[in-house]
Scaffold this active site. Structure first.
Site, PDB file in Angstrom:
ATOM      1  N   TRP A  45      31.351  53.163  41.959  1.00 28.54           N
ATOM      2  CA  TRP A  45      32.791  52.887  41.996  1.00 28.54           C
ATOM      3  C   TRP A  45      33.128  51.723  42.905  1.00 28.54           C
ATOM      4  CZ3 TRP A  45      33.527  53.401  47.089  1.00 28.54           C
ATOM      5  CH2 TRP A  45      32.756  54.341  47.763  1.00 28.54           C
ATOM      6  N   GLU A 104      30.778  61.243  43.405  1.00 30.77           N
ATOM      7  CA  GLU A 104      30.152  62.064  44.443  1.00 30.77           C
ATOM      8  C   GLU A 104      29.575  63.353  43.866  1.00 30.77           C
ATOM      9  OE1 GLU A 104      29.238  61.380  47.449  1.00 30.77           O
ATOM     10  OE2 GLU A 104      29.959  59.410  46.876  1.00 30.77           O
ATOM     11  N   THR A 119      21.644  63.949  41.683  1.00 29.23           N
ATOM     12  CA  THR A 119      20.720  62.965  41.115  1.00 29.23           C
ATOM     13  C   THR A 119      20.733  61.707  41.970  1.00 29.23           C
ATOM     14  OG1 THR A 119      20.281  61.652  39.142  1.00 29.23           O
ATOM     15  CG2 THR A 119      22.559  62.107  39.569  1.00 29.23           C
ATOM     16  N   LEU A 169      22.831  66.632  33.177  1.00 25.64           N
ATOM     17  CA  LEU A 169      22.944  66.599  34.640  1.00 25.64           C
ATOM     18  C   LEU A 169      22.639  67.950  35.278  1.00 25.64           C
ATOM     19  CD1 LEU A 169      26.149  64.417  35.070  1.00 25.64           C
ATOM     20  CD2 LEU A 169      23.920  63.914  36.040  1.00 25.64           C
ATOM     21  N   GLY A 170      22.699  69.030  34.496  1.00 24.85           N
ATOM     22  CA  GLY A 170      22.472  70.354  35.077  1.00 24.85           C
ATOM     23  C   GLY A 170      23.652  70.785  35.935  1.00 24.85           C
ATOM     24  N   TYR A 171      23.497  71.897  36.633  1.00 19.89           N
ATOM     25  CA  TYR A 171      24.566  72.424  37.511  1.00 19.89           C
ATOM     26  C   TYR A 171      25.920  72.388  36.783  1.00 19.89           C
ATOM     27  CZ  TYR A 171      21.180  71.815  41.284  1.00 19.89           C
ATOM     28  OH  TYR A 171      20.076  71.872  42.066  1.00 19.89           O
ATOM     29  N   TYR A 226      31.591  68.819  52.085  1.00 21.39           N
ATOM     30  CA  TYR A 226      30.905  67.563  51.792  1.00 21.39           C
ATOM     31  C   TYR A 226      31.759  66.662  50.891  1.00 21.39           C
ATOM     32  CZ  TYR A 226      27.770  64.211  49.730  1.00 21.39           C
ATOM     33  OH  TYR A 226      27.230  63.041  49.287  1.00 21.39           O
ATOM     34  N   ASP A 274      25.231  65.677  54.343  1.00 22.20           N
ATOM     35  CA  ASP A 274      24.330  66.160  53.294  1.00 22.20           C
ATOM     36  C   ASP A 274      22.909  66.226  53.862  1.00 22.20           C
ATOM     37  OD1 ASP A 274      23.532  63.537  53.469  1.00 22.20           O
ATOM     38  OD2 ASP A 274      23.719  63.101  51.329  1.00 22.20           O
ATOM     39  N   CYS A 291      14.817  56.673  56.831  1.00 26.16           N
ATOM     40  CA  CYS A 291      14.442  57.931  57.499  1.00 26.16           C
ATOM     41  C   CYS A 291      14.192  58.985  56.415  1.00 26.16           C
ATOM     42  CB  CYS A 291      15.555  58.348  58.460  1.00 26.16           C
ATOM     43  SG  CYS A 291      15.031  59.608  59.625  1.00 26.16           S
ATOM     44  N   CYS A 324       9.427  54.420  60.458  1.00 20.83           N
ATOM     45  CA  CYS A 324       9.786  54.360  61.878  1.00 20.83           C
ATOM     46  C   CYS A 324       9.434  53.012  62.505  1.00 20.83           C
ATOM     47  CB  CYS A 324       9.093  55.476  62.648  1.00 20.83           C
ATOM     48  SG  CYS A 324       9.581  57.104  62.062  1.00 20.83           S
ATOM     49  N   CYS A 335      12.126  50.653  61.889  1.00 16.04           N
ATOM     50  CA  CYS A 335      13.461  51.265  61.929  1.00 16.04           C
ATOM     51  C   CYS A 335      14.321  50.623  63.024  1.00 16.04           C
ATOM     52  CB  CYS A 335      13.296  52.761  62.201  1.00 16.04           C
ATOM     53  SG  CYS A 335      14.867  53.563  62.530  1.00 16.04           S
TER      54      CYS A 335
HETATM   55 FE1  SF4 Z   1      14.147  58.205  61.387  1.00 16.49          FE
HETATM   56 FE2  SF4 Z   1      14.167  55.811  62.517  1.00 16.49          FE
HETATM   57 FE3  SF4 Z   1      13.828  57.971  64.000  1.00 16.49          FE
HETATM   58 FE4  SF4 Z   1      11.903  57.194  62.365  1.00 16.49          FE
HETATM   59  S1  SF4 Z   1      12.657  56.092  64.119  1.00 16.49           S
HETATM   60  S2  SF4 Z   1      12.642  59.261  62.646  1.00 16.49           S
HETATM   61  S3  SF4 Z   1      13.068  56.387  60.646  1.00 16.49           S
HETATM   62  S4  SF4 Z   1      15.640  57.441  62.825  1.00 16.49           S
END
Ligand code: SF4
Length: 351
Positions: free
Chosen positions: A22, A36, A42, A79-81, A119, A137, A191, A198, A201
């Site tokens: 959207w 949403e 999905t 889509l189910g549900y 949510y 979520d 994450c 990480c 990150c």
């Molecule tokens: Fe998640 Fe970043 Fe922490 Fe790794 S470093 S656990 S990717 S927030």
């Protein structure tokens, strides 16, 4: 002042756009709501064609409210549900009858709509109206539990509350819609549940889980989802290139959808001739039938159950004496008009 986490997250988001369906028009709560609800079940890439098809058939909340439920379910097929589609339809009717077709614009009013939980209410309030409600979520719970070192189980009220409070702090001082979109995308792309990135990150320096080497053990969950195995035998009665479909009315999966008559047993073994004749007698008024073959087992996993389905094809020799309530004899030409669960839609029933 925004928290450093929020700043870094939004900087990452500006470098990693992942538009929602959207996003390319004005912020319309109706479109955001539909998107949403579809995206809850999905991935964006898979859900977008369903979303586009749905809003092109039901472009406004009024159009959705006026449509027959069968048609709404048809556009949800795949889509189910299906209870979500039924709730969308109910909520559209409420918006038209109680709010004169204007979408409610506060979190509390949104929460009162059928099928709208915290949510979805937070998603609509933040994306459509820029109100500071964080969406919480699975992705968001994982990111925040790891970043903040929350050890309470995220499937328990205390863990949910701890994550929600932290998210509520992070969303202050930044654009609620951007923050929510950014953190959901961050959970999906960086994450991740397995193999989070990480080492590249942007928030790793202040991430509790990374700094304390506990990424793999966060977040925690207290219970394993129970799984129910179900064995569904679809009895496909055929006559003159038509098959019998019945609308499911039970409070169970696929309510409101059409399937061949269904016999649930404890195994994938074919029902006995006696069982098939009993079904025929009940539905058709006689048991002048001939089993011509059965399909292999098809398996489908739902969130709490695994379905094992088999189709048993039966020719009937005498004209049916009765037609079950909510039943219809359907030709190959017409079958696409009937909303069917994925497992049924993938089988050629009329051949
Ligand atoms: Fe998640 Fe970043 Fe922490 Fe790794 S470093 S656990 S990717 S927030």
């Amino acid at each position: 002042m925004p928290d450093l986490f929020s700043k870094q997250l939004l900087q990452w988001h500006s470098r990693t756009p992942r538009p929602l369906p959207w996003d390319d028009g004005p912020r319309d709560p109706y479109h955001i709501w539909i998107s949403e609800i579809i995206m809850q079940q999905t991935r964006i890439e898979q859900g977008t064609p369903y979303y586009l098809r749905f809003v092109s058939r039901f472009p406004t909340v009024q159009a959705l409210a006026l449509a027959p439920e069968d048609v709404v379910l048809k556009y949800w097929q795949g889509l189910g549900y299906y209870s979500r589609a039924r709730n969308l339809h109910k909520a559209a009717k409420v918006i038209v009858s109680e709010y004169h077709g204007r979408f409610p614009d506060t979190y509390d009013r949104l929460l009162k709509l059928p099928g709208v939980g915290p949510y979805s209410a937070a998603a609509i309030a933040s994306f459509a109206y820029e109100q500071p409600y964080p969406v919480v979520d699975g992705n968001v719970k994982r990111v925040i539990a790891r970043y903040c070192g929350i050890r309470e189980s995220i499937d328990q009220p205390s863990g949910h509350k701890a994550v929600s409070m932290a998210a509520g702090d992070f969303i202050r001082g930044v654009s609620p819609s951007l923050f929510n979109q950014a953190i959901m995308n961050f959970g999906a792309l960086v994450c991740k549940p397995k193999g989070p990135l990480c080492h590249t990150c942007p928030v790793a320096k202040r991430c509790f889980a990374f700094q304390n080497d506990v990424v793999e053990s966060l977040p925690t969950r207290s219970k394993k989802k129970s799984n129910r195995e179900r064995y569904l035998h679809f009895i496909v009665f055929r006559q003159k290139q038509k098959c019998l479909l019945i609308r499911r009315e039970e409070k169970d999966i696929w309510k409101g959808l059409f399937t061949p008559p269904l016999l649930e047993t404890k195994s994938t073994r074919s029902p006995s001739a006696k069982q098939l004749r009993a079904v025929a007698l009940k539905l058709l008024g006689h048991h002048d039938i001939h089993l011509v073959g059965s399909s292999p087992v098809v398996t489908q996993k739902l969130s709490h159950q695994t379905l094992h389905g088999r189709f048993h094809f039966i020719e009937i020799h005498s004209a049916p004496l009765t037609l079950p309530e909510d039943g219809a004899w359907v030709s190959a030409k017409k079958i696409a008009e009937f909303a069917r669960p994925k497992m049924v839609a993938e089988i050629n029933l009329t051949r």
